[in-house]
Scaffold this active site. Sequence first.
Site, PDB file in Angstrom:
ATOM      1  N   SER A  32       2.222  17.535  -5.402  1.00 48.06           N
ATOM      2  CA  SER A  32       2.462  16.177  -4.892  1.00 48.06           C
ATOM      3  C   SER A  32       1.345  15.746  -3.962  1.00 48.06           C
ATOM      4  O   SER A  32       1.246  14.582  -3.613  1.00 48.06           O
ATOM      5  CB  SER A  32       3.801  16.119  -4.157  1.00 48.06           C
ATOM      6  OG  SER A  32       3.823  17.046  -3.108  1.00 48.06           O
ATOM      7  N   HIS A  34       4.576  15.167 -12.348  1.00 49.10           N
ATOM      8  CA  HIS A  34       5.203  15.173 -11.026  1.00 49.10           C
ATOM      9  C   HIS A  34       6.656  14.710 -11.093  1.00 49.10           C
ATOM     10  O   HIS A  34       6.941  13.565 -11.426  1.00 49.10           O
ATOM     11  CB  HIS A  34       4.378  14.267 -10.088  1.00 49.10           C
ATOM     12  CG  HIS A  34       4.816  14.334  -8.668  1.00 49.10           C
ATOM     13  ND1 HIS A  34       4.787  13.261  -7.817  1.00 49.10           N
ATOM     14  CD2 HIS A  34       5.311  15.358  -7.940  1.00 49.10           C
ATOM     15  CE1 HIS A  34       5.236  13.627  -6.630  1.00 49.10           C
ATOM     16  NE2 HIS A  34       5.564  14.893  -6.685  1.00 49.10           N
ATOM     17  N   GLU A  62       5.959  11.261 -13.024  1.00 46.67           N
ATOM     18  CA  GLU A  62       4.614  10.676 -13.005  1.00 46.67           C
ATOM     19  C   GLU A  62       3.691  11.582 -13.817  1.00 46.67           C
ATOM     20  O   GLU A  62       3.626  12.791 -13.562  1.00 46.67           O
ATOM     21  CB  GLU A  62       4.079  10.576 -11.570  1.00 46.67           C
ATOM     22  CG  GLU A  62       4.820   9.564 -10.725  1.00 46.67           C
ATOM     23  CD  GLU A  62       4.371   9.568  -9.259  1.00 46.67           C
ATOM     24  OE1 GLU A  62       4.422   8.507  -8.635  1.00 46.67           O
ATOM     25  OE2 GLU A  62       3.985  10.639  -8.723  1.00 46.67           O
ATOM     26  N   ASN A  83       4.629   8.726  -3.875  1.00 47.04           N
ATOM     27  CA  ASN A  83       4.332   9.210  -2.528  1.00 47.04           C
ATOM     28  C   ASN A  83       3.309   8.345  -1.807  1.00 47.04           C
ATOM     29  O   ASN A  83       3.329   8.237  -0.586  1.00 47.04           O
ATOM     30  CB  ASN A  83       3.858  10.666  -2.562  1.00 47.04           C
ATOM     31  CG  ASN A  83       5.030  11.623  -2.729  1.00 47.04           C
ATOM     32  OD1 ASN A  83       6.173  11.269  -2.442  1.00 47.04           O
ATOM     33  ND2 ASN A  83       4.759  12.827  -3.187  1.00 47.04           N
TER      34      ASN A  83
HETATM   35  N1  3HC Z   1      22.054  18.397  -9.785  1.00 47.73           N
HETATM   36  C1  3HC Z   1      22.602  17.662 -10.761  1.00 47.73           C
HETATM   37  N2  3HC Z   1      23.015  16.402 -10.594  1.00 47.73           N
HETATM   38  C2  3HC Z   1      22.867  15.850  -9.367  1.00 47.73           C
HETATM   39  C3  3HC Z   1      22.273  16.557  -8.293  1.00 47.73           C
HETATM   40  C4  3HC Z   1      21.867  17.881  -8.543  1.00 47.73           C
HETATM   41  N3  3HC Z   1      21.287  18.644  -7.616  1.00 47.73           N
HETATM   42  N4  3HC Z   1      22.243  15.724  -7.217  1.00 47.73           N
HETATM   43  C5  3HC Z   1      22.781  14.561  -7.593  1.00 47.73           C
HETATM   44  N5  3HC Z   1      23.166  14.625  -8.881  1.00 47.73           N
HETATM   45  C6  3HC Z   1      23.762  13.573  -9.683  1.00 47.73           C
HETATM   46  C7  3HC Z   1      25.227  13.428  -9.402  1.00 47.73           C
HETATM   47  O1  3HC Z   1      26.004  14.314 -10.149  1.00 47.73           O
HETATM   48  C8  3HC Z   1      25.463  11.968  -9.803  1.00 47.73           C
HETATM   49  O2  3HC Z   1      25.530  11.870 -11.221  1.00 47.73           O
HETATM   50  P1  3HC Z   1      26.203  10.601 -11.984  1.00 47.73           P
HETATM   51  O3  3HC Z   1      25.332   9.415 -11.694  1.00 47.73           O
HETATM   52  O4  3HC Z   1      26.205  11.000 -13.426  1.00 47.73           O
HETATM   53  O5  3HC Z   1      27.570  10.456 -11.397  1.00 47.73           O
HETATM   54  C9  3HC Z   1      24.190  11.302  -9.356  1.00 47.73           C
HETATM   55  O6  3HC Z   1      23.200  12.313  -9.308  1.00 47.73           O
HETATM   56  C10 3HC Z   1      24.343  10.682  -7.991  1.00 47.73           C
HETATM   57  O7  3HC Z   1      24.763  11.688  -7.073  1.00 47.73           O
HETATM   58  P2  3HC Z   1      25.997  11.515  -6.050  1.00 47.73           P
HETATM   59  O8  3HC Z   1      26.996  10.530  -6.605  1.00 47.73           O
HETATM   60  O9  3HC Z   1      26.500  12.858  -5.659  1.00 47.73           O
HETATM   61  O10 3HC Z   1      25.350  10.991  -4.701  1.00 47.73           O
HETATM   62  P3  3HC Z   1      24.449   9.743  -4.471  1.00 47.73           P
HETATM   63  O11 3HC Z   1      24.875   8.582  -5.290  1.00 47.73           O
HETATM   64  O12 3HC Z   1      24.404   9.635  -2.991  1.00 47.73           O
HETATM   65  O13 3HC Z   1      23.022  10.181  -5.012  1.00 47.73           O
HETATM   66  C11 3HC Z   1      20.866  11.065  -4.694  1.00 47.73           C
HETATM   67  C12 3HC Z   1      22.351  11.303  -4.501  1.00 47.73           C
HETATM   68  C13 3HC Z   1      20.563  10.997  -6.198  1.00 47.73           C
HETATM   69  C14 3HC Z   1      20.142  12.227  -4.056  1.00 47.73           C
HETATM   70  C15 3HC Z   1      20.511   9.675  -4.024  1.00 47.73           C
HETATM   71  O14 3HC Z   1      20.942   9.683  -2.697  1.00 47.73           O
HETATM   72  C16 3HC Z   1      19.050   9.362  -4.057  1.00 47.73           C
HETATM   73  O15 3HC Z   1      18.539   8.861  -5.050  1.00 47.73           O
HETATM   74  N6  3HC Z   1      18.363   9.617  -2.935  1.00 47.73           N
HETATM   75  C17 3HC Z   1      16.918   9.390  -2.826  1.00 47.73           C
HETATM   76  C18 3HC Z   1      16.205  10.606  -3.368  1.00 47.73           C
HETATM   77  C19 3HC Z   1      14.724  10.396  -3.423  1.00 47.73           C
HETATM   78  O16 3HC Z   1      14.170   9.385  -3.018  1.00 47.73           O
HETATM   79  N7  3HC Z   1      14.036  11.412  -3.932  1.00 47.73           N
HETATM   80  C20 3HC Z   1      12.607  11.396  -4.014  1.00 47.73           C
HETATM   81  C21 3HC Z   1      12.063  12.122  -2.848  1.00 47.73           C
HETATM   82  S1  3HC Z   1      10.314  12.151  -2.881  1.00 47.73           S
HETATM   83  C22 3HC Z   1       9.922  13.454  -3.843  1.00 47.73           C
HETATM   84  O17 3HC Z   1      10.742  14.206  -4.336  1.00 47.73           O
HETATM   85  C23 3HC Z   1       8.463  13.674  -4.068  1.00 47.73           C
HETATM   86  C24 3HC Z   1       7.978  14.983  -3.493  1.00 47.73           C
HETATM   87  O18 3HC Z   1       6.702  15.163  -3.981  1.00 47.73           O
HETATM   88  C25 3HC Z   1       7.956  15.009  -1.970  1.00 47.73           C
END
Ligand code: 3HC
Length: 307
Positions: free
Chosen positions: A132, A155, A167, A205
């Site tokens: 990343s 990514h 990505e 990012n």
């Molecule tokens: N495994 C499998 N499924 C998962 C999961 C996991 N670890 N975590 C979440 N899910 C699924 C849930 O089962 C649910 O599925 P559905 O839509 O079929 O019902 C869906 O994802 C949504 O989860 P929840 O209902 O439990 O909870 P939320 O609606 O609060 O979603 C989240 C959780 C998806 C983490 C949401 O809060 C989110 O999108 N957060 C932002 C995350 C983000 O921005 N990530 C990017 C970070 S930057 C990065 O990674 C780059 C790196 O280089 C630093």
Amino acid sequence: HLSTTPSAREGKIERLTVFGAGLMGAGIAQVGAQSGLKVVLSDVTDKALENGLNIIQKSLARVAKKKSPDDIEGFTSKILKNIETTTDAGKAVEQSDLVIEAIIESIKVKRDLFGFLDSKAKSDCIFATNTSSLSVTEIAESCSKERQEKFAGLHFFNPVPAMKLVEIIRTSQTSTSTYEALKEVTLRMNKSPVTCNDTPGFIVNRLLVPYLLESIRMVERGDATPEDIDTAMELGAGYPMGPFKLLDFVGLDTTSYISQGWRDKAEAGQISKELVQPIELLDKLVKEGKLGRKSGEGFYKVSHMIE
Ligand code: 3HC
């Protein structure tokens, strides 16, 4: 123990090897297995592999609850059958059509790994890094000229099983057929691919990290509390998590590390200096080991959220 089933049909990726059994690597292995690929997950210790399988099992149970509530066990074990593990890096890539690397963010360690794999993998095997913060081009240069044409960034986002984006990073050497094969396998994993040049932070990012850093500066200046900023961005901008929940989720060390790495790129004029000025509050929390969800505390106490 690795099985020896027939190799890929001409040009189609069937066998995936993932290096690194941490949160990202485990997630990538899981979505690969869910899409029907034969996956080998590799890391340096058995303990790391065990940890990776644990992450996968927990996540699969979550997916199964939705997709196959009456047979969680059957659903999970069917997908786990697509995943083999090994600590032998050479063996792990022998039959592979695609390698995705998700190990520590160190240019030296990544270059050493790919340099080694270059002589072990089939000549048509595609190499991809999930970095990343590092230059894909610099990592690719550890390989032969021919392999550099089969080298790209791929990514994924955390949590990998839930986030729909991948990505694809093309270097100046990445061939069109490599790019097309990566696009195709990404779609098979049920993800949406976007394409970006090999630039600091790629797309997500590059925009997300300055926003996260600026939110910390707001708290440092005493403009608003983390709780109010999170509420504001969730309810006022429709973000699923406010910046402080996201910082705790991604890891304060990871964010700090990306910003440090970009300071060098700022010197080279690739990104503006103001965006990546050091932040005392962030450095202090990282020094105290308050890294977010992974350490039990960051901006919030998150011990109750650790799975
Ligand atoms: N495994 C499998 N499924 C998962 C999961 C996991 N670890 N975590 C979440 N899910 C699924 C849930 O089962 C649910 O599925 P559905 O839509 O079929 O019902 C869906 O994802 C949504 O989860 P929840 O209902 O439990 O909870 P939320 O609606 O609060 O979603 C989240 C959780 C998806 C983490 C949401 O809060 C989110 O999108 N957060 C932002 C995350 C983000 O921005 N990530 C990017 C970070 S930057 C990065 O990674 C780059 C790196 O280089 C630093």
